[in-house]
Design a protein around this motif. Structure first.
Motif, mmCIF file in Angstrom:
data_model
loop_
_atom_site.group_PDB
_atom_site.id
_atom_site.type_symbol
_atom_site.label_atom_id
_atom_site.label_comp_id
_atom_site.label_asym_id
_atom_site.label_seq_id
_atom_site.Cartn_x
_atom_site.Cartn_y
_atom_site.Cartn_z
ATOM 1 N N MET A 103 6.185 4.209 -5.763
ATOM 2 C CA MET A 103 7.510 3.589 -5.780
ATOM 3 C C MET A 103 7.370 2.085 -5.944
ATOM 4 S SD MET A 103 9.310 5.457 -2.522
ATOM 5 C CE MET A 103 9.369 7.247 -2.347
ATOM 6 N N SER A 104 8.486 1.439 -6.233
ATOM 7 C CA SER A 104 8.507 -0.017 -6.234
ATOM 8 C C SER A 104 8.619 -0.505 -4.793
ATOM 9 C CB SER A 104 9.694 -0.532 -7.051
ATOM 10 O OG SER A 104 10.916 -0.216 -6.402
ATOM 11 N N MET A 105 8.526 -1.797 -4.598
ATOM 12 C CA MET A 105 8.588 -2.372 -3.260
ATOM 13 C C MET A 105 9.984 -2.250 -2.640
ATOM 14 S SD MET A 105 5.633 -3.845 -2.303
ATOM 15 C CE MET A 105 5.956 -5.367 -1.417
ATOM 16 N N LEU A 106 11.029 -2.249 -3.473
ATOM 17 C CA LEU A 106 12.392 -2.280 -2.951
ATOM 18 C C LEU A 106 12.737 -1.071 -2.080
ATOM 19 C CD1 LEU A 106 15.121 -3.606 -2.704
ATOM 20 C CD2 LEU A 106 15.772 -2.599 -4.910
ATOM 21 N N PRO A 107 12.580 0.175 -2.555
ATOM 22 C CA PRO A 107 12.924 1.310 -1.685
ATOM 23 C C PRO A 107 12.047 1.398 -0.445
ATOM 24 C CG PRO A 107 11.845 2.071 -3.690
ATOM 25 C CD PRO A 107 12.177 0.630 -3.905
ATOM 26 N N VAL A 108 10.788 1.002 -0.562
ATOM 27 C CA VAL A 108 9.900 1.013 0.606
ATOM 28 C C VAL A 108 10.378 -0.006 1.634
ATOM 29 C CG1 VAL A 108 7.562 0.520 1.428
ATOM 30 C CG2 VAL A 108 7.899 1.862 -0.653
ATOM 31 N N SER A 109 10.756 -1.191 1.171
ATOM 32 C CA SER A 109 11.261 -2.227 2.080
ATOM 33 C C SER A 109 12.523 -1.761 2.793
ATOM 34 C CB SER A 109 11.542 -3.519 1.308
ATOM 35 O OG SER A 109 10.346 -4.070 0.792
ATOM 36 N N LYS A 112 0.822 -1.209 0.000
ATOM 37 C CA LYS A 112 0.000 0.000 0.000
ATOM 38 C C LYS A 112 0.857 1.261 0.000
ATOM 39 C CE LYS A 112 -4.194 -1.851 2.141
ATOM 40 N NZ LYS A 112 -5.124 -1.749 3.298
ATOM 41 N N ILE A 113 1.941 1.229 0.768
ATOM 42 C CA ILE A 113 2.824 2.396 0.821
ATOM 43 C C ILE A 113 3.489 2.618 -0.533
ATOM 44 C CG2 ILE A 113 4.953 3.307 1.825
ATOM 45 C CD1 ILE A 113 4.147 1.881 4.421
#
Length: 235
Positions: A44-50, A37-38
């Motif tokens: 953004m893609s999942m990588l920077p959020v992770s 969701k973020i």
């Protein structure tokens, strides 16, 4: 190389946004945080959020469990008490130094700031965030008035985690002095370093008592040991 730098930049952006939301109470204690969701919300893609979430977890603002998810951290009672042991040691020393070496202008500013903090102490909503910001500034000014930069840095780092706890509404009491920050500032500005240190010690111990009251229901939630984090925590 460019892709790596871009990811790092996005990760830093996500970190700043999420950290501010946590410290403002927009993501309250116990709130589940969805990477997907973020990522969609921030574009953004999942990588920077992770990567941003991992950084926040290392700082103690988030917690994760395998197959349970990630949420804004609910501390244990022992963690809160340990935090205040460290805070007391740091802030008592800061109060002592302030009483010894703070300038006249620093003393005058502290007393004005203390009056603003007390005036906002019972407010809610946007005023509550202003109170938290000024409260943090008040303690930072005490440290700065002691003219010891390593101590200032340590206190600022220590305050971050407690900010999330102070966003939780506290049960109303009738025994709390309405001028507690003004009374503290008056002692730091006008009394001996020994008296200032003891006043700060009592101030921090009272803060611990209030924080434990705020978080009592959260301690109970944590002790249930659920394998899956709930979507929201009611208090």
């Amino acid at each position: 190389m460019k892709e790596t730098l871009a990811t790092a930049s996005l990760s830093a952006e996500a970190y700043i946004i999420l950290r501010e939301r946590i410290l403002r109470g927009e993501l309250p204690i116990g709130q589940v945080v969805s990477r997907r969701k973020i990522a969609v919300e921030l574009g953004m893609s999942m990588l920077p959020v992770s990567e941003a979430l991992q950084r926040l977890e290392l700082e103690g603002l988030l917690e994760s469990r395998p197959r349970a998810g990630t949420r804004v951290k609910i501390p244990t009672e022992d963690e809160v008490r340990g935090h205040y042991v460290v805070r007391e040691a740091l802030e008592v020393q800061a109060a002592k130094l302030f009483a010894e070496v703070a300038s006249a202008s620093e003393r005058a500013e502290l007393q004005k700031l203390a009056a603003r903090v007390d005036a906002l102490s019972t407010k809610t909503g946007k005023d509550r965030f202003l109170y938290l910001s000024l409260h943090e500034k008040l303690h930072r000014r005490i440290a700065e008035g002691g003219h010891c930069q390593p101590l200032c840095d340590a206190i600022e780092k220590n305050q971050v985690l407690a900010s999330t706890w102070l966003c939780v509404p506290r049960p109303k009491t009738t025994d709390e002095p309405p001028r507690r920050h003004q009374d503290l500032a008056a002692i730091l500005c006008n009394e001996s370093s020994k008296t200032a240190a003891e006043a700060m010690r009592k101030h921090v111990q009272n803060a611990l008592k209030n924080t434990l009251a705020r978080l009592e229901s959260y301690f109970q939630i944590r002790e249930t040991g659920k394998s899956v984090f709930a979507r929201s925590v009611k208090h």
